[in-house]
Write a protein that holds these residues in place. Structure first.
Motif: not given
Length: 222
Positions: A3-6, A65-68
């Protein structure tokens, strides 16, 4: 494909005041999602969290997909510039600059070497504003100001476009003009999130969610 944003189990509190609780949300490419709910219910707070302008009290945010969670302020700012753009309720234009210059201003700092001016002119023409390139904000209507603000956001070529009450205070005809310009972004694969009280705008989104008592629930789109 991620997803683009999750958002995963997002919570936001100020002391004992719970604003958001157990919020789950996903935004895909080329889709528009509307978020509705009563004033003061936390919609703008939620949009700020999506835009990485506020940190949640709990939960996880993923961008493409990147956890920030572990990102420092520098990496967060870089990620925001790479993926996100905003359309605020007020246009926030610079009165001393023309419409064209206002659209180009943020991109001057981000897109060095690209033909920003020609692309800005093309966006303004697309939005029916080619005859207003050299007018300053005080010489423009409210609807024109909103469209300029949207062109400015799209010139940054975001993957995610976040809009906070983009049609507020506009008459129905102008509101529909702004809505169409905003929703056109889907055609280039942009994911759009719109916080709105505008029933007509919300109905044109691919999905509608209602924020009620701090939780986000899907609404059947009629």
């Amino acid at each position: 494909m991620s997803n683009l944003l999750e958002l995963r189990n997002i919570g936001k509190s100020y002391g004992d005041d719970v604003i958001l609780s157990n919020v789950w949300f996903a935004l895909n490419r080329g889709t528009a999602i509307a978020i509705v709910g009563h004033s003061g219910g936390g919609k703008t707070t939620l949009l700020s969290i999506m835009g990485l302008l506020q940190k949640p009290t709990s939960g996880q945010i993923l961008i493409d997909g990147q956890e920030i969670d572990s990102f420092d302020s520098h990496r967060m700012a870089k990620l925001r510039g790479q993926y996100l753009s905003f359309v605020f309720q007020r246009a926030r234009l610079i009165n001393s600059l023309t419409a064209l210059e206002n659209v180009m201003a943020p991109s001057w700092f981000i897109r060095n070497g690209e033909d920003v001016e020609q692309q800005a002119k093309a966006l303004l023409e697309q939005f029916g504003l080619s005859h207003r390139l050299h007018h300053k904000p005080q010489e423009l209507s409210l609807g024109q100001l909103r469209r300029i603000s949207l062109a400015r956001a799209l010139l940054l070529k975001p993957s995610i476009l976040l809009a906070d009450e983009p049609t507020n205070d506009l008459d129905p005809a102008l509101a529909e003009e702004v809505a169409q310009c905003l929703l056109q972004a889907r055609q280039s694969g942009v994911g759009v999130v719109i916080v709105t009280h505008d029933v007509g705008l919300a109905a044109q989104a691919d999905e509608i969610f209602r924020l009620e008592a701090g939780t986000l629930q899907p609404v059947a789109n009629q």
